[in-house]
Scaffold this active site. Structure first.
Site, PDB file in Angstrom:
ATOM      1  N   GLU A   1       4.256  -4.300  13.011  1.00  0.00           N
ATOM      2  CA  GLU A   1       5.321  -4.055  12.038  1.00  0.00           C
ATOM      3  C   GLU A   1       6.485  -3.300  12.689  1.00  0.00           C
ATOM      4  OE1 GLU A   1       4.066  -3.630   7.768  1.00  0.00           O
ATOM      5  OE2 GLU A   1       4.933  -1.659   8.083  1.00  0.00           O
TER       6      GLU A   1
ATOM      7  N   GLU B   1       8.365  -5.759  14.692  1.00  0.00           N
ATOM      8  CA  GLU B   1       9.127  -6.619  13.774  1.00  0.00           C
ATOM      9  C   GLU B   1      10.369  -5.882  13.264  1.00  0.00           C
ATOM     10  OE1 GLU B   1       6.882  -7.665  10.285  1.00  0.00           O
ATOM     11  OE2 GLU B   1       8.268  -9.251   9.707  1.00  0.00           O
TER      12      GLU B   1
ATOM     13  N   CYS C   1       1.538  -3.512   3.623  1.00  0.00           N
ATOM     14  CA  CYS C   1       0.099  -3.214   3.729  1.00  0.00           C
ATOM     15  C   CYS C   1      -0.556  -2.968   2.376  1.00  0.00           C
ATOM     16  CB  CYS C   1      -0.144  -2.040   4.668  1.00  0.00           C
ATOM     17  SG  CYS C   1       0.982  -0.704   4.436  1.00  0.00           S
TER      18      CYS C   1
ATOM     19  N   SER D   1       7.486  -7.424   5.396  1.00  0.00           N
ATOM     20  CA  SER D   1       6.999  -7.650   6.760  1.00  0.00           C
ATOM     21  C   SER D   1       5.942  -8.742   6.721  1.00  0.00           C
ATOM     22  CB  SER D   1       6.373  -6.348   7.282  1.00  0.00           C
ATOM     23  OG  SER D   1       5.575  -6.625   8.413  1.00  0.00           O
TER      24      SER D   1
ATOM     25  N   LYS E   1      -7.493  -4.348  -3.002  1.00  0.00           N
ATOM     26  CA  LYS E   1      -8.009  -4.832  -1.706  1.00  0.00           C
ATOM     27  C   LYS E   1      -9.069  -5.908  -1.904  1.00  0.00           C
ATOM     28  CE  LYS E   1      -5.621  -2.516   1.305  1.00  0.00           C
ATOM     29  NZ  LYS E   1      -4.747  -3.225   2.240  1.00  0.00           N
TER      30      LYS E   1
ATOM     31  N   GLU F   1      -7.042  -8.916  -2.342  1.00  0.00           N
ATOM     32  CA  GLU F   1      -6.437  -9.279  -1.054  1.00  0.00           C
ATOM     33  C   GLU F   1      -7.458  -9.987  -0.165  1.00  0.00           C
ATOM     34  OE1 GLU F   1      -5.635  -6.221   2.017  1.00  0.00           O
ATOM     35  OE2 GLU F   1      -3.573  -6.923   1.994  1.00  0.00           O
TER      36      GLU F   1
ATOM     37  N   GLU G   1      -5.625 -17.497   2.371  1.00  0.00           N
ATOM     38  CA  GLU G   1      -5.002 -17.513   3.702  1.00  0.00           C
ATOM     39  C   GLU G   1      -5.678 -16.548   4.667  1.00  0.00           C
ATOM     40  OE1 GLU G   1      -3.566 -16.601   0.863  1.00  0.00           O
ATOM     41  OE2 GLU G   1      -2.107 -14.983   1.098  1.00  0.00           O
TER      42      GLU G   1
ATOM     43  N   CYS H   1      -2.360   5.569  -1.195  1.00  0.00           N
ATOM     44  CA  CYS H   1      -3.794   5.218  -1.296  1.00  0.00           C
ATOM     45  C   CYS H   1      -4.667   6.399  -1.721  1.00  0.00           C
ATOM     46  CB  CYS H   1      -4.304   4.684   0.026  1.00  0.00           C
ATOM     47  SG  CYS H   1      -3.581   3.110   0.427  1.00  0.00           S
TER      48      CYS H   1
HETATM   49 FE1  HC1 Z   1      -4.547   2.027   2.276  1.00  0.00          FE
HETATM   50 FE2  HC1 Z   1      -3.922   0.673   4.312  1.00  0.00          FE
HETATM   51  S1  HC1 Z   1      -3.305   2.843   3.987  1.00  0.00           S
HETATM   52  S2  HC1 Z   1      -3.285   0.121   2.175  1.00  0.00           S
HETATM   53  O1  HC1 Z   1      -3.158   2.720   1.377  1.00  0.00           O
HETATM   54  O2  HC1 Z   1      -2.232   0.170   5.042  1.00  0.00           O
HETATM   55  O3  HC1 Z   1      -6.366   0.790   0.381  1.00  0.00           O
HETATM   56  O4  HC1 Z   1      -6.390   4.314   2.668  1.00  0.00           O
HETATM   57  O5  HC1 Z   1      -6.752   1.012   3.980  1.00  0.00           O
HETATM   58  O6  HC1 Z   1      -5.148  -2.101   4.644  1.00  0.00           O
HETATM   59  O7  HC1 Z   1      -5.017   1.558   7.004  1.00  0.00           O
HETATM   60  C1  HC1 Z   1      -5.699   1.346   1.036  1.00  0.00           C
HETATM   61  C2  HC1 Z   1      -5.697   3.511   2.437  1.00  0.00           C
HETATM   62  C3  HC1 Z   1      -5.649   1.184   3.655  1.00  0.00           C
HETATM   63  C4  HC1 Z   1      -4.664  -1.034   4.594  1.00  0.00           C
HETATM   64  C5  HC1 Z   1      -4.590   1.178   6.020  1.00  0.00           C
END
Ligand code: HC1
Ligand code: SF4
Length: 581
Positions: free
Chosen positions: A284, A287, A310, A330, A369, A372, A377, A514
């Site tokens: 990132e 990028e 993220c 990103s 998550k 996700e 994909e 988070c």
């Molecule tokens: Fe997160 Fe991440 S910080 S998104 O907040 O970018 O869930 O903790 O795991 O994937 O590393 C959450 C936290 C986490 C991702 C990272």
């Protein structure tokens, strides 16, 4: 400020005019129970429908009991919060609520955390005299969230959270009386609604009407399968909150105990999502520099500001509500997904096994998550990069399930190579941390100079929207930060209108980032808990020997052995993604 004096339970209290009795009582340590009221001061959020009537109090000279959440204090008022009349009224209200609430406490995943259960217990309810008809709503299961309206007590906290704080507008009250429920537009299931799976409605639900989807059983099955190599990856924010479920103070870091617990549960490798967070910064950050370079050279087509990607709740929000801006995101996958992709390629090759022999389990503070990890994909021929994502509270349940005495565990260490990380990755778990980590690396890559002071204090804090300009050796880089989707909406509206002053924007869907995720031990709006969790992550960062992602020797090895250049062809194939129209 004009103040007034009153008496609550024989205590003299002085408060600003306009203060409710509930808040006045709280200011002198008198707790009045309530189910619907909720206040998050730092977020300027208040849910106060005056619906539950548990908070009634007696006021001298007044015939009827008054809801303390609605009633403002007046000069000379004399209030009593637990007279026999008050307590009888609260008990009657509670019994009526319980009369059509499923009596499933023993099997409910909120058992022990449920606010309804606690107040019923505190009120000494031992039988329910009124037997009401039970609701028969169909249970709605999305990839991340389960909605069971048979348990809803119509406190409306979720609705306020989704509509006012997050501005998603997925939840709304429908029907009246006995059939009243919180539903989605056109009463679709949540998967077909505009829900971004941020999970904040779950985190404020006082009962278990909204809960996280449970994925414990398939994880236990994988751990018991001798043909599988089961790998754990733990998100940055889990280590600062997991201890809460085992009696530790908010913000106690339990990284080592968490690692030992996962080993004891039978994971073959205990790795760290933080490793992948360092990797995310490499991609990132590179990028960002590419886009910034083009932009500063006058390229009108390049998408600036770059928006972090993220947080899956945020990504889903952009896809659904601002699809025209998805190219500003990103293309770097989130650390969770980068980890899965690397584990099932690089690490599988190192072990000499097929990716299908590996089971990757992520431990996340987040409910989105799960969604996700299930996106098509992020799989190869139907085999997902991350097989299961469980949230912090689920891990606590697994630890109890296996009779592990968490408090007595020794501190374990992550396995290598995918368990090594820098301080930059740890702070991903709190709002502002991703962009601070990116600045540490991007600064050095851009200026070719050593960054002596790695702490960008100006990017920290819990203010909903923050901004700062970072000097990249003469090039001012403007950064915007938002946490909570309502705040994010304000920043992204500016991008849409062409008035955004920023080169890069970090967004986390959950208030606090988070650390305040929908899968964390409940903080119920106490911002002090979030403050302490954030402070713990900054402490861990400060104590790490390496604090810049590009200095992680195992990241360097991964590029030299396997990936080639950051944002190069192989890195692009494995570590970048695209977004849904
Ligand atoms: Fe997160 Fe991440 S910080 S998104 O907040 O970018 O869930 O903790 O795991 O994937 O590393 C959450 C936290 C986490 C991702 C990272
Ligand atoms: Fe709204 Fe978030 Fe709950 Fe979805 S998960 S209903 S977006 S608060």
């Amino acid at each position: 400020m004009e103040t007034i004096k009153l008496i609550i339970d024989n205590k003299e209290v002085e408060v600003p005019r306009g203060t409710t009795i509930l808040d006045a009582a709280k200011s002198v340590g008198i707790h009045i129970p309530t189910l619907c009221y909720m206040k998050l001061e730092d977020l300027h959020y208040e849910n106060n429908p005056g619906a539950c009537r548990i908070c009634v109090v007696e006021i001298e000279g007044r015939r009827n009991l008054a809801p303390s959440c609605k009633m403002e204090c007046t000069e000379g008022m004399v209030v009593r919060t637990h007279t026999p009349r008050v307590m009888n009224a609260r008990r009657t209200v509670m019994e009526l609520i319980l009369s059509n609430h499923p009596a499933e406490c023993l099997t409910c995943s909120s058992n022990g955390h449920c606010e309804l259960q606690k107040i019923a217990h505190d009120l000494g309810i031992r039988e329910i005299r009124y037997k009401g008809e039970m609701s028969t709503f169909t249970i709605d299961r999305s990839p991340s969230i389960v909605r069971n309206m048979n348990k809803c007590i119509m406190c409306r906290r979720c609705e306020t959270m989704c509509n006012t704080i997050q501005t998603v507008g997925a939840l709304t009250a429908v029907n009246r009386g006995f059939n009243a429920a919180v539903s989605t537009a056109f009463e679709r299931d949540m998967a077909g609604s505009t829900c971004s799976y941020c999970g904040q409605c779950v985190s404020v639900c006082p009962v278990n009407a909204l809960s996280g989807r449970n994925t414990q059983q398939p994880v236990l099955d994988a751990l018991a399968d001798p043909t599988k190599i089961v790998i754990a990856q733990t998100a940055p924010a889990v280590r600062t909150a997991l201890g809460r479920d085992f009696g530790y103070e908010p913000g106690t870091l339990v990284t080592g105990k968490m690692v030992s617990a996962l080993r004891q549960l039978g994971f073959d490798y205990v790795f760290d999502t933080d490793f992948a967070a360092d990797l995310t910064i490499m991609e990132e950050g590179t990028e960002l520099l590419h886009r910034l370079g083009s932009y500063l050279n006058g390229d009108k087509e390049v998408k600036i500001p770059l928006m972090t990607s993220c947080c899956p709740g945020w990504v889903s929000f952009v896809e659904q509500h601002f699809p025209e801006l998805r190219d500003n995101l990103s293309t770097a996958k989130s650390p969770q997904q980068m980890f899965g992709a690397i584990a099932k390629s690089y690490f599988a090759e190192k072990l000499g096994v097929d990716r299908k022999d590996l089971v990757v389990v992520s431990i996340m503070p987040c409910l989105a998550k799960k969604y996700e990890a299930s996106r098509p994909e992020f799989s190869v021929e139907g085999n997902p990069d991350v097989d299961y994502s469980i949230y912090t509270r689920e891990l606590a349940r697994l630890i109890r399930y296996a009779n592990i005495d968490f408090n007595e565990l020794p501190d374990g260490e992550f396995d290598r190579p995918l368990g090594e990380s820098t301080g930059a990755s740890v702070i991903f778990g709190t709002t502002g941390g991703v962009i601070e980590a990116a600045c540490r690396t991007a600064y050095e890559l851009y200026t070719k100079k050593n960054l002596d002071k790695v702490d960008f204090e100006e990017l920290r804090g819990l203010e909903g929207i923050r901004s700062a300009t970072i000097d990249f050796n003469g090039t001012p880089v403007k950064i915007g930060i938002a946490h909570g989707l309502g705040n994010a909406r304000k920043l992204i509206e500016e991008v849409k209108n062409g008035t955004s002053p920023y080169h890069a924007i970090e967004v986390m869907a959950c208030p606090g980032g988070c650390i305040g995720g929908g899968g964390q031990p409940f903080h119920r709006g106490r911002m002090e808990v979030l403050r302490r969790r954030a402070a713990a992550l900054y402490r861990e960062d400060a104590n790490k020997p390496l604090r810049k992602s590009h200095e992680n020797p195992y990241i360097q090895q991964l590029y030299s052995e396997y990936l080639g250049e950051p944002c190069g062809p192989k890195a692009h194939k494995l570590l970048h993604t695209h977004y849904i129209d």
